[in-house]
Design an enzyme around this catalytic site. Structure first.
Site, PDB file in Angstrom:
ATOM      1  NE  ARG A 167       6.400   0.200  -4.570  1.00  0.00           N
ATOM      2  CZ  ARG A 167       6.780   0.272  -3.288  1.00  0.00           C
ATOM      3  NH1 ARG A 167       7.959  -0.193  -2.926  1.00  0.00           N
ATOM      4  NH2 ARG A 167       5.981   0.777  -2.376  1.00  0.00           N
ATOM      5  CB  SER A 241       2.262   4.648  -4.590  1.00  0.00           C
ATOM      6  OG  SER A 241       2.312   4.641  -3.191  1.00  0.00           O
ATOM      7  CD  GLU A 343       4.243   1.304  -7.687  1.00  0.00           C
ATOM      8  OE1 GLU A 343       4.360   0.101  -7.959  1.00  0.00           O
ATOM      9  OE2 GLU A 343       3.375   1.759  -6.929  1.00  0.00           O
TER      10      GLU A 343
HETATM   11  N1  EPU Z   1       3.488  13.130   2.278  1.00  0.00           N
HETATM   12  C1  EPU Z   1       2.906  14.381   2.156  1.00  0.00           C
HETATM   13  N2  EPU Z   1       1.662  14.452   1.588  1.00  0.00           N
HETATM   14  C2  EPU Z   1       0.979  13.376   1.166  1.00  0.00           C
HETATM   15  C3  EPU Z   1       1.577  12.090   1.277  1.00  0.00           C
HETATM   16  C4  EPU Z   1       2.839  11.994   1.840  1.00  0.00           C
HETATM   17  O1  EPU Z   1       3.470  15.368   2.534  1.00  0.00           O
HETATM   18  O2  EPU Z   1      -0.143  13.528   0.672  1.00  0.00           O
HETATM   19  C5  EPU Z   1       4.831  13.053   2.883  1.00  0.00           C
HETATM   20  C6  EPU Z   1       4.776  13.017   4.397  1.00  0.00           C
HETATM   21  O3  EPU Z   1       5.847  13.744   4.889  1.00  0.00           O
HETATM   22  C7  EPU Z   1       4.979  11.564   4.740  1.00  0.00           C
HETATM   23  C8  EPU Z   1       5.896  11.100   3.613  1.00  0.00           C
HETATM   24  O4  EPU Z   1       5.471  11.853   2.493  1.00  0.00           O
HETATM   25  O5  EPU Z   1       5.567  11.386   5.982  1.00  0.00           O
HETATM   26  C9  EPU Z   1       5.808   9.633   3.346  1.00  0.00           C
HETATM   27  O6  EPU Z   1       4.458   9.255   3.154  1.00  0.00           O
HETATM   28  P1  EPU Z   1       3.975   7.744   3.353  1.00  0.00           P
HETATM   29  O7  EPU Z   1       4.501   7.205   4.630  1.00  0.00           O
HETATM   30  O8  EPU Z   1       2.510   7.700   3.154  1.00  0.00           O
HETATM   31  O9  EPU Z   1       4.736   6.945   2.239  1.00  0.00           O
HETATM   32  P2  EPU Z   1       4.951   7.241   0.674  1.00  0.00           P
HETATM   33  O10 EPU Z   1       6.382   7.533   0.462  1.00  0.00           O
HETATM   34  O11 EPU Z   1       3.964   8.226   0.184  1.00  0.00           O
HETATM   35  C10 EPU Z   1       5.595   4.778   0.136  1.00  0.00           C
HETATM   36  C11 EPU Z   1       5.172   3.666  -0.777  1.00  0.00           C
HETATM   37  C12 EPU Z   1       3.889   3.026  -0.296  1.00  0.00           C
HETATM   38  C13 EPU Z   1       4.116   2.488   1.096  1.00  0.00           C
HETATM   39  C14 EPU Z   1       4.564   3.630   2.011  1.00  0.00           C
HETATM   40  C15 EPU Z   1       4.947   3.158   3.392  1.00  0.00           C
HETATM   41  C16 EPU Z   1       6.031   4.263  -2.959  1.00  0.00           C
HETATM   42  C17 EPU Z   1       5.728   4.670  -4.351  1.00  0.00           C
HETATM   43  N3  EPU Z   1       5.006   4.162  -2.126  1.00  0.00           N
HETATM   44  O12 EPU Z   1       4.602   5.803   0.067  1.00  0.00           O
HETATM   45  O13 EPU Z   1       3.595   1.954  -1.151  1.00  0.00           O
HETATM   46  O14 EPU Z   1       2.951   1.894   1.614  1.00  0.00           O
HETATM   47  O15 EPU Z   1       5.740   4.262   1.449  1.00  0.00           O
HETATM   48  O16 EPU Z   1       6.178   2.514   3.350  1.00  0.00           O
HETATM   49  O17 EPU Z   1       7.193   3.999  -2.653  1.00  0.00           O
HETATM   50  C18 EPU Z   1       2.436   1.412  -3.173  1.00  0.00           C
HETATM   51  O18 EPU Z   1       3.536   1.185  -3.673  1.00  0.00           O
HETATM   52  O19 EPU Z   1       1.367   1.276  -3.817  1.00  0.00           O
HETATM   53  C19 EPU Z   1       2.365   1.870  -1.797  1.00  0.00           C
HETATM   54  C20 EPU Z   1       1.221   2.208  -1.215  1.00  0.00           C
END
Ligand code: EPU
Length: 347
Positions: A167, A241, A343
Site C-alpha cells: 500500500r 480497509s 491506510e
Molecule cells: N479478521 C478477523 N476479523 C475481522 C477481519 C479479519 O479476525 O473482522 C482476520 C481473519 O482471520 C481473516 C484475516 O483477518 O482471515 C484476513 O482478513 P481479510 O481476508 O478480510 O483481509 P484483510 O487483511 O482484512 C486485506 C486488504 C484488503 C483486501 C483483503 C484481501 C489491507 C489493509 N486490506 O484485508 O484490501 O481486500 O486483504 O486480500 O491490506 C483495502 O485495501 O481497502 C482492502 C479492502
C-alpha cells in the site's frame, strides 16, 4: 486557450465513497492531457491550492477544500503493444478500475482478475499499490505517465521509479502532490498464471463448483467474497480497509501468540510477520467484553462483517470517523502494544 468550466462551491458528496458532504471552493473536471495542462497552469497563475481527485474511494474529508478540486477523468483503454504471450494495456487515469478489470477479463488478458471490484479509478491504483487476494498492481505494472504540477511537463515512470511497497509508492511520499498521473500501462498475460493461493478464493471456487479455472471464474470468486463482507459504498459510506495490516518482528509475534493463541499473522519472506489488523480490532473494544466490530456511535461505526472497515451509516462527519479511528488505534495499542497506521488519506 480553452479551459473547462470551474464550478464554485460544489458539493463533493457524490465524489467520495465515505459520503461526506463537504464543499470545494472551486471544482473542475479534466478529460484530456491538454485540459489538464491548461487547468494546472491556470491554478498556478492564480496560486490556488490544488486537490487532485480520482474516484474518491480512499479519502476521508474532515473539512471543506478551500481551493480547486480537479477531477481527473481522462478516459481511454487500448492495447499498445503485444507479443505471443503478453499484452500491454494502457488506460486513462479516469477509467474506473473495475471497468479495466472487466475489459481485461473479456479479452482474456490475465493478471488483474484478483483485483476485481476494487473501487476507485485507474490513475490512483499505483499510488497506493492496490492489492487484494495475493496480487498487487505492482505485479503487472509496466509504466505510467504523469504531468508535473509545476511546469506541466510529461514524464514516464517505470516500476523501479515508483518504489512500490505494501500500500505504498513514491506518490504517497516525496512525490505527493507533485504529479498528476494521466495513464497507466499494465503488462498482462495471454496465458493465465492463476493465483488462488489465498484460502478464501480456493474455497469460493469450490463452492461455485468450478472445475476448469478461468480468468472469469477467479474474478467471480473474488467478487463474491468482496460482496459478502465489504460494504457497498453506494449503500453505506466507507473507503475499504481504513488501516493497514501492521508488521511486527517474529519475536514480537511469538510473544503476542503466548497471550493470544488465535492471533492471525502471516510470515513474510523477510521473516517479519504481518498481523491481521481486522483480528486485532475485533479482539479489543470500547469497554470490557465489548468488541469494536459492529460498534456504532451515532452514524460512525466499525463494519460488523469486517472490523478493518470504518463506515458512515448516514450522516457521520469526517471528524466523527476520524475520532473513532483514533479510539481504535489507542485501544489496539493498549491491548496488544501494536501501532496501527491509517491506510485511508485524511484531508
Ligand atoms: N479478521 C478477523 N476479523 C475481522 C477481519 C479479519 O479476525 O473482522 C482476520 C481473519 O482471520 C481473516 C484475516 O483477518 O482471515 C484476513 O482478513 P481479510 O481476508 O478480510 O483481509 P484483510 O487483511 O482484512 C486485506 C486488504 C484488503 C483486501 C483483503 C484481501 C489491507 C489493509 N486490506 O484485508 O484490501 O481486500 O486483504 O486480500 O491490506 C483495502 O485495501 O481497502 C482492502 C479492502
Amino acid at each position: 486557450m480553452t479551459h473547462m468550466e470551474w464550478i464554485e462551491n460544489k458539493s463533493l458528496l457524490r465524489h467520495n465513497t465515505f459520503g461526506m458532504d463537504v464543499y470545494a471552493r472551486w471544482f473542475t473536471e479534466v478529460q484530456s492531457e491538454d485540459a489538464l495542462r491548461n487547468t494546472l497552469a491556470r491554478a498556478g497563475d492564480i496560486k490556488s491550492p490544488l486537490f487532485i481527485l480520482g474516484g474518491g474511494s480512499n479519502i476521508l474529508f474532515t473539512k471543506n477544500v478551500d481551493g480547486l478540486v480537479l477531477l481527473n477523468a481522462i478516459p481511454g483503454m487500448d492495447v499498445v503493444q503485444e507479443d505471443e504471450q503478453y499484452v500491454w494495456v494502457k488506460a486513462g487515469a479516469g477509467v474506473r478500475w473495475h471497468q479495466l478489470v472487466e475489459y481485461c477479463i473479456e479479452h482474456g488478458y490475465a493478471g488483474i482478475e484478483n483485483l476485481a471490484l476494487i473501487p476507485g479509478n485507474t490513475g490512483a491504483a499505483p499510488m497506493q499499490n492496490i492489492g487484494a487476494y495475493g496480487v498487487e498492481i505492482k505485479n503487472v505494472f509496466h509504466c505510467l505517465t504523469a504531468m508535473d504540477v509545476q511546469d506541466q511537463l510529461m514524464h514516464t515512470m517505470y516500476a523501479d521509479d515508483c518504489a512500490f511497497g505494501y500500500r505504498e509508492s513514491r506518490f504517497k511520499r516525496e512525490w505527493k502532490n507533485k504529479y498528476v498521473i494521466t495513464s497507466v500501462t499494465l503488462k498482462l498475460n495471454k496465458k493465465p498464471d492463476y493465483n488462488i493461493s489465498y484460502g478464501a478464493i480456493a474455497r469460493e471456487l469450490e463452492n461455485m463448483g468450478v472445475k476448469d479455472l478461468s480468468i472469469r471464474a477467479v474474478a467471480d470468486a473474488v467478487i463474491k467474497i468482496r460482496m459478502g463482507k465489504l460494504p457497498d459504498p453506494a449503500v453505506i459510506g466507507n473507503a475499504g480497509s481504513f488501516f493497514k495490516n501492521p508488521e511486527v518482528s517474529a519475536d514480537t509475534f511469538h510473544a503476542l501468540q503466548e497471550k493470544h493463541q488465535d492471533i492471525v499473522g502471516y510470515i513474510l519472506e523477510t521473516g517479519r510477520v504481518k498481523l491481521a489488523a481486522g483480528w486485532l480490532i475485533e479482539h479489543c473494544g470500547p469497554a470490557e467484553g465489548v468488541s469494536w466490530k459492529g460498534y456504532r456511535k451515532g452514524d460512525a461505526g466499525c463494519h460488523a462483517l469486517q472490523a478493518l472497515v470504518l463506515v458512515n451509516h448516514a450522516h457521520a462527519s469526517g471528524a466523527d470517523i476520524f475520532e473513532l479511528s483514533n479510539r481504535i488505534i489507542e485501544s489496539v495499542q493498549q491491548t496488544f502494544g501494536v501501532a496501527l497506521e491509517r491506510e485511508v488519506n485524511v484531508y
